[in-house]
Write a protein that holds these residues in place. Structure first.
Motif, PDB file in Angstrom:
ATOM      1  N   ILE A  22     -81.862   6.919   8.555  1.00 13.23           N
ATOM      2  CA  ILE A  22     -82.440   6.713   9.881  1.00 13.23           C
ATOM      3  C   ILE A  22     -81.565   5.758  10.677  1.00 13.23           C
ATOM      4  CG2 ILE A  22     -84.474   5.940  11.170  1.00 13.23           C
ATOM      5  CD1 ILE A  22     -86.148   6.538   8.680  1.00 13.23           C
ATOM      6  N   ASN A  23     -81.251   6.127  11.902  1.00 17.44           N
ATOM      7  CA  ASN A  23     -80.422   5.310  12.785  1.00 17.44           C
ATOM      8  C   ASN A  23     -81.321   4.531  13.748  1.00 17.44           C
ATOM      9  OD1 ASN A  23     -77.967   5.962  15.412  1.00 17.44           O
ATOM     10  ND2 ASN A  23     -78.229   4.177  14.126  1.00 17.44           N
ATOM     11  N   GLY A  24     -81.498   3.248  13.462  1.00 15.06           N
ATOM     12  CA  GLY A  24     -82.338   2.428  14.319  1.00 15.06           C
ATOM     13  C   GLY A  24     -82.416   1.007  13.797  1.00 15.06           C
ATOM     14  N   ASP A  25     -82.967   0.127  14.594  1.00 16.14           N
ATOM     15  CA  ASP A  25     -83.161  -1.268  14.213  1.00 16.14           C
ATOM     16  C   ASP A  25     -84.331  -1.329  13.240  1.00 16.14           C
ATOM     17  OD1 ASP A  25     -83.769  -3.984  14.050  1.00 16.14           O
ATOM     18  OD2 ASP A  25     -83.323  -4.358  16.163  1.00 16.14           O
ATOM     19  N   CYS A  26     -84.101  -1.875  12.048  1.00 16.89           N
ATOM     20  CA  CYS A  26     -85.147  -1.871  11.033  1.00 16.89           C
ATOM     21  C   CYS A  26     -86.375  -2.652  11.485  1.00 16.89           C
ATOM     22  CB  CYS A  26     -84.627  -2.397   9.704  1.00 16.89           C
ATOM     23  SG  CYS A  26     -84.220  -4.153   9.672  1.00 16.89           S
ATOM     24  N   GLU A 234     -88.988   4.179 -11.711  1.00 16.18           N
ATOM     25  CA  GLU A 234     -88.886   5.323 -12.618  1.00 16.18           C
ATOM     26  C   GLU A 234     -88.263   6.491 -11.875  1.00 16.18           C
ATOM     27  OE1 GLU A 234     -92.698   5.367 -15.297  1.00 16.18           O
ATOM     28  OE2 GLU A 234     -93.275   4.719 -13.286  1.00 16.18           O
ATOM     29  N   GLU A 235     -87.865   7.513 -12.615  1.00 15.74           N
ATOM     30  CA  GLU A 235     -87.286   8.696 -11.984  1.00 15.74           C
ATOM     31  C   GLU A 235     -88.267   9.282 -10.969  1.00 15.74           C
ATOM     32  OE1 GLU A 235     -85.712  11.617 -14.607  1.00 15.74           O
ATOM     33  OE2 GLU A 235     -84.173  10.277 -15.431  1.00 15.74           O
ATOM     34  N   ASN A 236     -87.714   9.757  -9.873  1.00 23.23           N
ATOM     35  CA  ASN A 236     -88.446  10.366  -8.750  1.00 23.23           C
ATOM     36  C   ASN A 236     -89.132   9.348  -7.849  1.00 23.23           C
ATOM     37  OD1 ASN A 236     -87.807  13.065  -9.629  1.00 23.23           O
ATOM     38  ND2 ASN A 236     -89.424  12.847 -11.173  1.00 23.23           N
ATOM     39  N   ASP A 237     -89.020   8.047  -8.156  1.00 22.43           N
ATOM     40  CA  ASP A 237     -89.559   7.016  -7.268  1.00 22.43           C
ATOM     41  C   ASP A 237     -88.742   6.950  -5.978  1.00 22.43           C
ATOM     42  OD1 ASP A 237     -91.622   6.322  -8.911  1.00 22.43           O
ATOM     43  OD2 ASP A 237     -90.770   4.421  -9.582  1.00 22.43           O
ATOM     44  N   TRP A 238     -89.301   6.212  -4.992  1.00 25.74           N
ATOM     45  CA  TRP A 238     -88.651   6.074  -3.690  1.00 25.74           C
ATOM     46  C   TRP A 238     -88.137   4.655  -3.481  1.00 25.74           C
ATOM     47  CZ3 TRP A 238     -87.379   9.506   0.162  1.00 25.74           C
ATOM     48  CH2 TRP A 238     -87.811  10.827  -0.026  1.00 25.74           C
ATOM     49  N   ILE A 239     -86.887   4.563  -3.019  1.00 22.02           N
ATOM     50  CA  ILE A 239     -86.210   3.300  -2.770  1.00 22.02           C
ATOM     51  C   ILE A 239     -86.024   3.137  -1.262  1.00 22.02           C
ATOM     52  CG2 ILE A 239     -84.219   1.871  -3.413  1.00 22.02           C
ATOM     53  CD1 ILE A 239     -85.775   3.074  -5.808  1.00 22.02           C
ATOM     54  N   LEU A 240     -86.104   1.890  -0.790  1.00 20.67           N
ATOM     55  CA  LEU A 240     -85.868   1.587   0.627  1.00 20.67           C
ATOM     56  C   LEU A 240     -84.731   0.585   0.756  1.00 20.67           C
ATOM     57  CD1 LEU A 240     -86.729   1.438   3.696  1.00 20.67           C
ATOM     58  CD2 LEU A 240     -88.224  -0.453   3.013  1.00 20.67           C
ATOM     59  N   ASP A 241     -83.823   0.843   1.699  1.00 21.79           N
ATOM     60  CA  ASP A 241     -82.818  -0.151   2.077  1.00 21.79           C
ATOM     61  C   ASP A 241     -82.835  -0.270   3.599  1.00 21.79           C
ATOM     62  OD1 ASP A 241     -80.663  -1.772   2.606  1.00 21.79           O
ATOM     63  OD2 ASP A 241     -79.274  -0.743   1.252  1.00 21.79           O
ATOM     64  N   PRO A 242     -83.398  -1.356   4.122  1.00 27.71           N
ATOM     65  CA  PRO A 242     -83.517  -1.491   5.584  1.00 27.71           C
ATOM     66  C   PRO A 242     -82.219  -1.869   6.290  1.00 27.71           C
ATOM     67  CG  PRO A 242     -84.453  -3.404   4.494  1.00 27.71           C
ATOM     68  CD  PRO A 242     -84.095  -2.433   3.414  1.00 27.71           C
ATOM     69  N   PHE A 243     -81.219  -2.338   5.536  1.00 31.30           N
ATOM     70  CA  PHE A 243     -79.903  -2.651   6.111  1.00 31.30           C
ATOM     71  C   PHE A 243     -78.882  -1.796   5.370  1.00 31.30           C
ATOM     72  CE2 PHE A 243     -82.475  -6.464   6.815  1.00 31.30           C
ATOM     73  CZ  PHE A 243     -82.283  -6.677   8.172  1.00 31.30           C
ATOM     74  N   GLY A 244     -78.772  -0.544   5.803  1.00 35.40           N
ATOM     75  CA  GLY A 244     -78.066   0.468   5.025  1.00 35.40           C
ATOM     76  C   GLY A 244     -76.597   0.224   4.800  1.00 35.40           C
ATOM     77  N   GLY A 245     -75.922  -0.405   5.775  1.00 31.40           N
ATOM     78  CA  GLY A 245     -74.502  -0.706   5.601  1.00 31.40           C
ATOM     79  C   GLY A 245     -73.659   0.530   5.387  1.00 31.40           C
ATOM     80  N   ILE A 263     -82.007   2.723   6.303  1.00 30.99           N
ATOM     81  CA  ILE A 263     -82.033   2.461   7.751  1.00 30.99           C
ATOM     82  C   ILE A 263     -80.761   1.732   8.141  1.00 30.99           C
ATOM     83  CG2 ILE A 263     -83.309   1.376   9.638  1.00 30.99           C
ATOM     84  CD1 ILE A 263     -85.764   1.319   7.713  1.00 30.99           C
ATOM     85  N   GLU A 264     -80.124   2.179   9.188  1.00 28.58           N
ATOM     86  CA  GLU A 264     -78.909   1.516   9.672  1.00 28.58           C
ATOM     87  C   GLU A 264     -78.907   1.502  11.195  1.00 28.58           C
ATOM     88  OE1 GLU A 264     -75.880  -0.509  10.561  1.00 28.58           O
ATOM     89  OE2 GLU A 264     -76.476  -0.379   8.457  1.00 28.58           O
ATOM     90  N   LYS A 265     -78.744   0.324  11.751  1.00 36.16           N
ATOM     91  CA  LYS A 265     -78.791   0.138  13.201  1.00 36.16           C
ATOM     92  C   LYS A 265     -77.550   0.672  13.901  1.00 36.16           C
ATOM     93  CE  LYS A 265     -79.473  -3.565  16.614  1.00 36.16           C
ATOM     94  NZ  LYS A 265     -79.711  -5.020  16.769  1.00 36.16           N
ATOM     95  N   SER A 266     -76.388   0.490  13.284  1.00 31.99           N
ATOM     96  CA  SER A 266     -75.123   0.882  13.909  1.00 31.99           C
ATOM     97  C   SER A 266     -74.921   2.393  13.835  1.00 31.99           C
ATOM     98  CB  SER A 266     -73.960   0.171  13.205  1.00 31.99           C
ATOM     99  OG  SER A 266     -72.731   0.793  13.492  1.00 31.99           O
ATOM    100  N   GLU A 267     -74.618   2.996  14.958  1.00 30.48           N
ATOM    101  CA  GLU A 267     -74.306   4.420  14.988  1.00 30.48           C
ATOM    102  C   GLU A 267     -73.076   4.721  14.132  1.00 30.48           C
ATOM    103  OE1 GLU A 267     -73.824   8.485  15.994  1.00 30.48           O
ATOM    104  OE2 GLU A 267     -75.568   7.168  16.236  1.00 30.48           O
TER     105      GLU A 267
END
Length: 286
Positions: A22-26, A234-245, A263-267
Motif C-alpha cells: 500500500i502506498n500511503g502514510d501509515c 505460524e504458517e499462513n499468519d499475517w504480518i504487518l510492516d507499516p514502514f515498508g522501506g 505500507i510505504e509512504k514514498s512512491e
C-alpha cells in the motif's frame, strides 16, 4: 484478505503467501485498516530515525518523535491480535558528541500503555566506522517487543540454534542426564535440565547489515524479520510492516509461508518493493 481502501495498492499472490503493498502514510493507512477490520498476528518494522537521512525521509525532530511514534504504535496495536506481537528496530543517534535520549523516552511512553515484553540486541558483524575520535564503531541496535498482555504466541523451538556448551557431550553421556542437584547463578532449578544439540537462543541476534545496492539507503537485513516471524507466528499468519522501506519484511514473510501487508509512504520505494517482489523466485533475486 483483500484491501479495498482508498490508497494505491498492489496485491501479489505467491505459492507461499500473499503480499499487499500500500502506498500511503501509515499514520492514515493504519486507521483505515482498523476501520476495515484488518488484524495481524505480528507487526515488524523499523521506523525512520529522528533527523536521520533528511534527504531521503521526512525529518522528525527528537523532541517530537516520542509523541509521533506513540501515535503510530497505538494505530499498529489496534490492528494486532490480542495474542500478537509488535517488534520495532531503532537506535538513537549522537549529536555533537552527545547521545540523544528520544528512543528511551519513546519506549517508556509505549510501555505505559502496552506490555513491554522483551528487548533484543542486533549484534552487527560488520559495523560501520563512526568517524568520531572519541567513540568506537556502533556495533549494535535494539529491537523492542510489545504485546497487549503477557500471553502471546511464542515459538522458541522455531529459532533454536546449535548448542555451544563445552559440557554438551559429557552431559549427553551421563546415565542420569539432566539430573542436577544445583542451581545456576539465577537461582533456576537445574534438576530437569536436559542436554540437547539444539537450544533456545538468547535475545542477541548476530547478523550483518545489508550491503544490497538497490536504491534504498537502509535495506533491512532479512535475518531480522526471519527471526521474529518464526518466533511469533505460524504458517499462513499475517504480518504487518507499516514502514515498508525496501520490502524485506514482505520477502521474509513469503519465504516463510506467511502473508504480509506492507505500507510505504514514498512512491519511489513503493515501486521498489513491487519490483523486488516481482523478482522473487527468479535466479539471483535480491
Amino acid at each position: 484478505m483483500d484491501y479495498n481502501g482508498q490508497y494505491p495498492h498492489h496485491k501479489m499472490e505467491f505459492d507461499t503467501g500473499t503480499v499487499i503493498v500500500i502506498n500511503g502514510d501509515c499514520a492514515n493507512v493504519l486507521k483505515e485498516l482498523n476501520e476495515l477490520g484488518f488484524k495481524f498476528n505480528t507487526a515488524i518494522t523499523s521506523p525512520p530515525y529522528a533527523e536521520q537521512r533528511k534527504d531521503v525521509y521526512d525529518s522528525i525532530s527528537p523532541a517530537d518523535f516520542p509523541q509521533w511514534y506513540m501515535n503510530i504504535s497505538t494505530d499498529v496495536m489496534n490492528v494486532v491480535y490480542d495474542d500478537g506481537s509488535y517488534f520495532f528496530n531503532i537506535k538513537e543517534h549522537v549529536d555533537k558528541g552527545k547521545r540523544d535520549t528520544y528512543v528511551y523516552k519513546t519506549v517508556i511512553d509505549i510501555s505505559e500503555k502496552y506490555n513491554w515484553s522483551d528487548e533484543y540486541i542486533w549484534n552487527k558483524t560488520n559495523p560501520f566506522p563512526t568517524g568520531a575520535k572519541t567513540r568506537l564503531k556502533d556495533g549494535f541496535e535494539r529491537i523492542y517487543q510489545f504485546n497487549h498482555t503477557t500471553k502471546y504466541k511464542f515459538f522458541p523451538d522455531e529459532v533454536k540454534v546449535p548448542s555451544t556448551s563445552k559440557y554438551l557431550e559429557s552431559e549427553k553421556k551421563r546415565k542420569n542426564k539432566g539430573e542436577h542437584n544445583v542451581t545456576n547463578g539465577s537461582s533456576m532449578n537445574m534438576t530437569k535440565r536436559i542436554a540437547e544439540d539444539m537450544v533456545r537462543p538468547s535475545n542477541v541476534i548476530t547478523c550483518s547489515t545489508s550491503n544490497l545496492n538497490i536504491g534504498h539507503p537502509a535495506v533491512f537485513p532479512i535475518d531480522i524479520p526471519n527471526f521474529f516471524i518464526k518466533l511469533s507466528t505460524e504458517e499462513n499468519d499475517w504480518i504487518l510492516d507499516p514502514f515498508g522501506g525496501s520490502g524485506t519484511t514482505a520477502l521474509s514473510a513469503i519465504q516463510n509461508n506467511r502473508n504480509c501487508v506492507i505500507i510505504e509512504k514514498s512512491e519511489q520505494y513503493y515501486q521498489l518493493i513491487i519490483e523486488r517482489l516481482l523478482q522473487y523466485g527468479r535466479e539471483n533475486y535480491i
